[in-house]
Write a protein that holds these residues in place. Structure first.
Motif: not given
Ligand SMILES: NC(=O)c1ccc[n+]([C@@H]2O[C@H](COP(=O)([O-])OP(=O)(O)OC[C@H]3O[C@@H](n4cnc5c(N)ncnc54)[C@H](OP(=O)(O)O)[C@@H]3O)[C@@H](O)[C@H]2O)c1
Length: 332
Positions: A299-305
């Motif tokens: 899967p494409i992960i944009d950003r982790v907060f």
């Protein structure tokens, strides 16, 4: 436990990082120590509120969860890595289900622990990282369901709106692995090369070009076999217009509004089909895991907060700056 709760509907500012009581295990339920929770547009709908839909405050958002089991049960061991299938039978006439963390009674995964029915627990596929595992239960499952409903087969042409969205980016990855010819739509120049790299054959920038004209030119005026539409009111007329005779439009979302107009003559004269798609079944999620493993799709992960920055994650989604899944890191 620490959680991000809402105590009223509103903008990102209503997301409050606070201590709330731990969930107490009750019959038929399991408690998951949440590792990661992906952000979905549903979280924004629930945070904003929708007329006629109620939640009891304080409410914890978050439907896309991976984590570990606090206690074992059946074939599952204590501390085993799991994901949560997010649909709960609604028990209401003409409504299939509610979604964990959505407009139902279940709190979601913006919290260190979440209590869910045992039947919703699924072993985490070992080939996925914890961040990836939390990203598949909503956008990817829905995109998978939509592609199946589209009836598309290898070589068919499909238009997938919103390349950067959770559903759109999932749809492109899965459609490419199915051998479809993919047209997708972006609104910023920078997203065109990313969408191409994911597997789109034609990327249309809707702020620069007319989507209908571009699609008809690309398909020799014939139109596409199917459209994946998660955008709603603003795109439905175009989605129907660009379908070929006998084409299928599959719809799952109302990002731009839930009341739109349909050109009924266009609809029947090309013998089109409009399918609704609501998440997907548990067995479709299992099939999706198998498909992704066999095709080596990540899967494409944009950003982790961090969880406490949930409001920043919502702002990023609402500004449309993301490409792929935005994820909250809950474990500390
Ligand atoms: N039925 C279900 O089970 C189900 C499951 C998952 C999601 N959904 C729904 O599907 C939708 C998408 O969810 P998501 O989490 O993938 O959302 P998301 O990541 O926030 O993406 C929203 C997308 O909408 C596009 N968009 C906004 N305005 C547009 C316009 N005027 N014309 C064309 N595209 C436009 C954006 O593209 P730009 O950035 O280019 O503007 C972006 O790609 C939401 O409405 C969500 O509630 C439904």
């Amino acid at each position: 436990m620490h959680a991000v709760a809402i105590r009223k509907h509103g903008g990102p500012e209503v997301l409050s990082y606070e201590e709330i009581p731990d969930p107490q295990s009750s019959g038929g339920h399991a408690i998951v120590r949440v590792g990661y929770c992906a952000v979905n547009h549903l979280d924004i709908w629930v945070r904003n509120g929708i007329a006629g839909k109620k939640v009891a405050f304080p409410h914890v958002l978050g439907c896309d969860i991976s984590g570990t089991l606090v206690e074992g049960f059946g074939k599952f061991k204590k501390d085993e890595k799991v994901v949560v299938y997010p649909a709960i039978k609604s028990g209401l006439p003409r409504v299939s289900f509610s979604i964990i963390g959505g407009f139902g009674k279940y709190h979601g995964g913006y919290a260190e622990m979440v209590m869910v029915p045992k039947e919703n627990i699924i072993r985490q596929p070992p080939w996925l990282s914890d961040v990836e595992a939390c990203s598949l239960n909503v956008s990817y499952l829905t995109a998978w369901n939509m592609l199946q409903k589209s009836g598309c087969k290898r070589g068919d042409t499909i238009l997938i709106w919103g390349a950067n969205s959770g559903v759109g980016s999932a749809g492109i990855l899965l459609a490419r692995a199915m051998g479809l010819r993919i047209i997708t739509v972006v609104s910023t120049k920078g997203n065109t090369p990313i969408a191409k790299k994911l597997g789109a054959d034609l990327v249309i920038n809707r702020t620069k070009s007319d989507v209908t004209a571009e699609v008809l030119s690309y398909t020799g005026e014939g139109g596409v076999d199917a459209v994946i539409d998660h955008v709603g009111a603003k795109t439905w007329p175009i989605s129907l217009e660009i379908l070929k005779v006998g084409g299928k439009m599959v719809a799952c979302g109302t990002t731009t509004g839930g009341e739109g107009s349909v050109n009924i003559r266009e609809f029947y004269s090309k013998e089109a089909t409009i399918h609704g798609a609501y998440l997907g079944t548990r067995s479709q999620l299992a099939a999706l895991h198998n498909f992704m493993r066999s095709k080596r799709i990540r899967p494409i992960i944009d950003r982790v907060f961090d969880l406490k920055d949930a409001s920043k994650a919502h702002q990023r989604m609402e500004s449309g700056s993301q490409f792929g899944k935005i994820v909250l890191r809950v474990l500390r």
